[in-house]
Design a protein around this motif. Structure first.
Motif, PDB file in Angstrom:
ATOM      1  N   MET A   1       0.850  -1.199   0.000  1.00  0.00           N
ATOM      2  CA  MET A   1       0.000   0.000   0.000  1.00  0.00           C
ATOM      3  C   MET A   1       0.880   1.241   0.000  1.00  0.00           C
ATOM      4  SD  MET A   1      -3.096   1.046   2.649  1.00  0.00           S
ATOM      5  CE  MET A   1      -4.313  -0.044   1.925  1.00  0.00           C
ATOM      6  N   THR A   2       0.451   2.248  -0.727  1.00  0.00           N
ATOM      7  CA  THR A   2       1.190   3.507  -0.810  1.00  0.00           C
ATOM      8  C   THR A   2       1.299   4.150   0.568  1.00  0.00           C
ATOM      9  OG1 THR A   2       0.361   3.860  -3.055  1.00  0.00           O
ATOM     10  CG2 THR A   2       1.267   5.770  -1.915  1.00  0.00           C
ATOM     11  N   ARG A   3       2.504   4.599   0.895  1.00  0.00           N
ATOM     12  CA  ARG A   3       2.743   5.248   2.189  1.00  0.00           C
ATOM     13  C   ARG A   3       2.708   6.764   2.008  1.00  0.00           C
ATOM     14  NH1 ARG A   3       5.345   2.291   6.136  1.00  0.00           N
ATOM     15  NH2 ARG A   3       6.757   3.999   6.654  1.00  0.00           N
ATOM     16  N   ILE A   4       1.797   7.407   2.740  1.00  0.00           N
ATOM     17  CA  ILE A   4       1.632   8.854   2.653  1.00  0.00           C
ATOM     18  C   ILE A   4       1.726   9.453   4.048  1.00  0.00           C
ATOM     19  CG2 ILE A   4       0.110  10.761   2.018  1.00  0.00           C
ATOM     20  CD1 ILE A   4      -1.172   9.010  -0.064  1.00  0.00           C
ATOM     21  N   CYS A   5       2.608  10.427   4.195  1.00  0.00           N
ATOM     22  CA  CYS A   5       2.728  11.157   5.452  1.00  0.00           C
ATOM     23  C   CYS A   5       2.285  12.598   5.238  1.00  0.00           C
ATOM     24  CB  CYS A   5       4.172  11.135   5.946  1.00  0.00           C
ATOM     25  SG  CYS A   5       4.457  12.116   7.440  1.00  0.00           S
ATOM     26  N   VAL A   6       1.434  13.090   6.118  1.00  0.00           N
ATOM     27  CA  VAL A   6       1.062  14.499   6.118  1.00  0.00           C
ATOM     28  C   VAL A   6       1.888  15.176   7.211  1.00  0.00           C
ATOM     29  CG1 VAL A   6      -0.773  16.192   6.367  1.00  0.00           C
ATOM     30  CG2 VAL A   6      -1.262  13.968   5.319  1.00  0.00           C
ATOM     31  N   PHE A   7       2.769  16.075   6.806  1.00  0.00           N
ATOM     32  CA  PHE A   7       3.666  16.747   7.735  1.00  0.00           C
ATOM     33  C   PHE A   7       3.090  18.133   8.031  1.00  0.00           C
ATOM     34  CE2 PHE A   7       8.136  16.496   9.288  1.00  0.00           C
ATOM     35  CZ  PHE A   7       8.180  17.716   9.937  1.00  0.00           C
ATOM     36  N   GLY A   8       2.728  18.339   9.286  1.00  0.00           N
ATOM     37  CA  GLY A   8       2.045  19.575   9.658  1.00  0.00           C
ATOM     38  C   GLY A   8       0.550  19.365   9.601  1.00  0.00           C
ATOM     39  N   ALA A   9       0.085  18.311  10.307  1.00  0.00           N
ATOM     40  CA  ALA A   9      -1.322  17.894  10.198  1.00  0.00           C
ATOM     41  C   ALA A   9      -2.207  18.699  11.138  1.00  0.00           C
ATOM     42  CB  ALA A   9      -1.444  16.400  10.495  1.00  0.00           C
ATOM     43  N   GLY A  10      -2.298  19.999  10.853  1.00  0.00           N
ATOM     44  CA  GLY A  10      -3.240  20.842  11.568  1.00  0.00           C
ATOM     45  C   GLY A  10      -4.613  20.731  10.936  1.00  0.00           C
ATOM     46  N   ALA A  11      -5.264  21.862  10.709  1.00  0.00           N
ATOM     47  CA  ALA A  11      -6.631  21.817  10.184  1.00  0.00           C
ATOM     48  C   ALA A  11      -6.680  21.259   8.758  1.00  0.00           C
ATOM     49  CB  ALA A  11      -7.258  23.204  10.242  1.00  0.00           C
ATOM     50  N   ILE A  12      -5.939  21.872   7.830  1.00  0.00           N
ATOM     51  CA  ILE A  12      -5.984  21.432   6.435  1.00  0.00           C
ATOM     52  C   ILE A  12      -5.283  20.099   6.260  1.00  0.00           C
ATOM     53  CG2 ILE A  12      -5.234  21.949   4.094  1.00  0.00           C
ATOM     54  CD1 ILE A  12      -7.625  23.572   4.965  1.00  0.00           C
ATOM     55  N   ARG A  19      -9.277  12.104   5.534  1.00  0.00           N
ATOM     56  CA  ARG A  19     -10.037  11.573   4.405  1.00  0.00           C
ATOM     57  C   ARG A  19      -9.323  10.396   3.757  1.00  0.00           C
ATOM     58  NH1 ARG A  19     -12.539  16.844   1.206  1.00  0.00           N
ATOM     59  NH2 ARG A  19     -14.420  17.018   2.490  1.00  0.00           N
ATOM     60  N   LEU A  20      -8.005  10.486   3.634  1.00  0.00           N
ATOM     61  CA  LEU A  20      -7.242   9.370   3.083  1.00  0.00           C
ATOM     62  C   LEU A  20      -7.349   8.144   3.980  1.00  0.00           C
ATOM     63  CD1 LEU A  20      -4.049  11.308   1.944  1.00  0.00           C
ATOM     64  CD2 LEU A  20      -5.579  10.042   0.414  1.00  0.00           C
ATOM     65  N   ALA A  21      -7.263   8.364   5.293  1.00  0.00           N
ATOM     66  CA  ALA A  21      -7.340   7.244   6.230  1.00  0.00           C
ATOM     67  C   ALA A  21      -8.732   6.629   6.242  1.00  0.00           C
ATOM     68  CB  ALA A  21      -6.968   7.727   7.637  1.00  0.00           C
ATOM     69  N   ARG A  22      -9.753   7.465   6.173  1.00  0.00           N
ATOM     70  CA  ARG A  22     -11.130   6.949   6.185  1.00  0.00           C
ATOM     71  C   ARG A  22     -11.404   6.080   4.968  1.00  0.00           C
ATOM     72  NH1 ARG A  22     -16.695  10.534   5.556  1.00  0.00           N
ATOM     73  NH2 ARG A  22     -18.096   9.135   6.698  1.00  0.00           N
ATOM     74  N   ALA A  23     -10.872   6.488   3.816  1.00  0.00           N
ATOM     75  CA  ALA A  23     -11.090   5.727   2.582  1.00  0.00           C
ATOM     76  C   ALA A  23     -10.204   4.485   2.504  1.00  0.00           C
ATOM     77  CB  ALA A  23     -10.828   6.624   1.373  1.00  0.00           C
ATOM     78  N   ASP A  24      -9.219   4.399   3.385  1.00  0.00           N
ATOM     79  CA  ASP A  24      -8.315   3.248   3.436  1.00  0.00           C
ATOM     80  C   ASP A  24      -7.641   3.010   2.086  1.00  0.00           C
ATOM     81  OD1 ASP A  24      -6.979   1.195   4.750  1.00  0.00           O
ATOM     82  OD2 ASP A  24      -8.483  -0.300   4.218  1.00  0.00           O
ATOM     83  N   VAL A  25      -7.193   4.097   1.481  1.00  0.00           N
ATOM     84  CA  VAL A  25      -6.545   3.997   0.173  1.00  0.00           C
ATOM     85  C   VAL A  25      -5.025   4.056   0.284  1.00  0.00           C
ATOM     86  CG1 VAL A  25      -8.519   4.972  -1.044  1.00  0.00           C
ATOM     87  CG2 VAL A  25      -6.708   6.496  -0.213  1.00  0.00           C
ATOM     88  N   ALA A  26      -4.521   4.334   1.494  1.00  0.00           N
ATOM     89  CA  ALA A  26      -3.083   4.460   1.690  1.00  0.00           C
ATOM     90  C   ALA A  26      -2.756   4.170   3.145  1.00  0.00           C
ATOM     91  CB  ALA A  26      -2.613   5.866   1.310  1.00  0.00           C
ATOM     92  N   ASP A  27      -1.491   3.897   3.388  1.00  0.00           N
ATOM     93  CA  ASP A  27      -0.971   3.770   4.746  1.00  0.00           C
ATOM     94  C   ASP A  27      -0.623   5.185   5.201  1.00  0.00           C
ATOM     95  OD1 ASP A  27       0.269   3.163   7.099  1.00  0.00           O
ATOM     96  OD2 ASP A  27       1.906   2.017   6.214  1.00  0.00           O
ATOM     97  N   VAL A  28      -1.472   5.775   6.043  1.00  0.00           N
ATOM     98  CA  VAL A  28      -1.401   7.194   6.358  1.00  0.00           C
ATOM     99  C   VAL A  28      -0.729   7.429   7.707  1.00  0.00           C
ATOM    100  CG1 VAL A  28      -2.741   9.306   6.759  1.00  0.00           C
ATOM    101  CG2 VAL A  28      -3.476   7.662   5.014  1.00  0.00           C
ATOM    102  N   ALA A  29       0.181   8.394   7.739  1.00  0.00           N
ATOM    103  CA  ALA A  29       0.812   8.826   8.984  1.00  0.00           C
ATOM    104  C   ALA A  29       0.744  10.349   9.055  1.00  0.00           C
ATOM    105  CB  ALA A  29       2.259   8.360   9.046  1.00  0.00           C
ATOM    106  N   LEU A  30       0.591  10.872  10.249  1.00  0.00           N
ATOM    107  CA  LEU A  30       0.491  12.312  10.459  1.00  0.00           C
ATOM    108  C   LEU A  30       1.593  12.781  11.403  1.00  0.00           C
ATOM    109  CD1 LEU A  30      -3.361  12.618  11.157  1.00  0.00           C
ATOM    110  CD2 LEU A  30      -2.198  12.572   8.941  1.00  0.00           C
ATOM    111  N   VAL A  31       2.222  13.900  11.060  1.00  0.00           N
ATOM    112  CA  VAL A  31       3.187  14.540  11.952  1.00  0.00           C
ATOM    113  C   VAL A  31       2.535  15.800  12.494  1.00  0.00           C
ATOM    114  CG1 VAL A  31       5.432  15.665  12.146  1.00  0.00           C
ATOM    115  CG2 VAL A  31       5.179  13.620  10.721  1.00  0.00           C
TER     116      VAL A  31
END
Length: 323
Positions: A1-12, A19-31
């Motif tokens: 699964m595609t690995r996606i990190c959101v760096f600076g996971a404030g409001a936007i 949304r990515l995590a809810r759809a389960d389309v990627a392995d999502v991590a937040l910083v």
């Protein structure tokens, strides 16, 4: 699964990650950091949109070393924060990692593969000393224009205001496989994500409003609607936008709407206080240089006079530094 990190996971960033995590389309991590991070670690990340609330439980951390190399890193910090996180990004970056930059204003990679007379030029106002260009490398960059509004209702809870589009594009204008892949993942997560060959045109369309409304709102305290409706402030905004249009067109930008139409677009947002005004009131740094300082730098490069832009910039800079 595609690995996606959101760096600076404030409001936007948190909204996109959720949304990515809810759809389960990627392995999502937040910083993230602070109380927001602690709330997400304890109870997950909740998003309220269209009167409904959902909660997801992606990996969250303040330390990118815990997350490992990623396929995509979506950076949603403010532009002024980017130079300060270069070292922290290193553990997330592998040989083929793509960095999606979703900041307001002119991006630091703007002249990478631009093709014009300033091809390869580094914008000092958004990338002092060329730090981002030299360390991250513009070849990793995908550009983005985020047309979404959200706010933190409380730590760990994001309230989606309006908008659902995140346009992406290569600095070269190529419709690349890496851009198509990320676009498809975002679309599956409910985020409209067209890939544009002419992303700079859309960057300027958003910037056109931000470079004028944001600093003028800092000086006046006015909402977008009020500033667009008042004859005096509307004239100031229009003068700024006309100067900016001359600069953009000198660099090959095509504006799809008129100044009056762009002013009316902002008025339709309603009684919204600009993000810059909110930052000044909260004592936070602002994006003044990314939104307006960089445009004045372009004016000097192209030899275009910008009396209205320079006047508002100088006044807003004084206000920001005095806050």
């Amino acid at each position: 699964m595609t690995r996606i990190c959101v760096f600076g996971a404030g409001a936007i960033g948190g909204l996109i990650g959720a949304r990515l995590a809810r759809a389960d389309v990627a392995d999502v991590a937040l910083v993230a950091r602070g109380a927001h991070l602690e709330a997400m670690q304890a109870k997950g990340l909740s998003v309220t949109q269209a009167g409904e609330t959902f909660t997801v439980h992606p990996k969250v951390s303040a330390d990118p070393r815990e997350l490992g190399r990623q396929d995509y890193v979506i950076l949603t910090l403010k532009a002024y924060a980017l130079p300060g996180i270069v070292d922290a990004l290193a553990p997330l970056i592998g040989p083929d990692t793509v960095l999606l930059f979703g900041q307001n204003g002119l991006p630091w990679w703007y002249f990478y593969k631009h093709g014009g007379r300033f091809d390869g030029h580094i914008l000092e106002s958004v990338d002092p000393g060329g730090l981002l260009w030299k360390t991250l490398g513009p070849e990793r960059a995908l550009g983005a224009v985020i047309w979404q509004a959200a706010e933190l209702g409380a730590p760990g809870h994001i309230v989606h205001g309006f908008g659902d589009r995140l346009t992406i594009g290569e600095p070269s204008g190529e419709i690349s496989d890496r851009a198509r892949k990320l676009s498809a993942l975002l679309e599956r997560a409910g985020v409209k994500s067209p890939v544009r060959a002419d992303l700079r045109n859309e960057i300027w369309l958003k910037l056109w409003g931000n470079l004028s409304f944001n600093p003028v709102s800092v000086l006046t305290g006015g909402t977008l609607e009020a500033l667009a409706r008042d004859p005096g402030t509307r004239a100031v905004l229009a003068a700024m936008m006309e100067e900016a249009r001359a600069i953009g067109e000198a660099l090959g930008v095509v504006f799809s709407v008129s100044v009056e139409e762009r002013l009316d677009m902002a008025a339709k947002v309603g009684a919204h206080r600009s993000s810059m005004l909110q930052d000044v009131d909260a004592g936070r740094p602002t994006e003044l240089d990314a939104l307006l300082g960089a445009v004045i730098e372009l004016a000097q490069m192209t030899g275009i006079a910008t009396p209205a832009l320079k006047l508002v910039y100088d006044l807003a800079r004084f206000r920001v530094l005095a806050a």
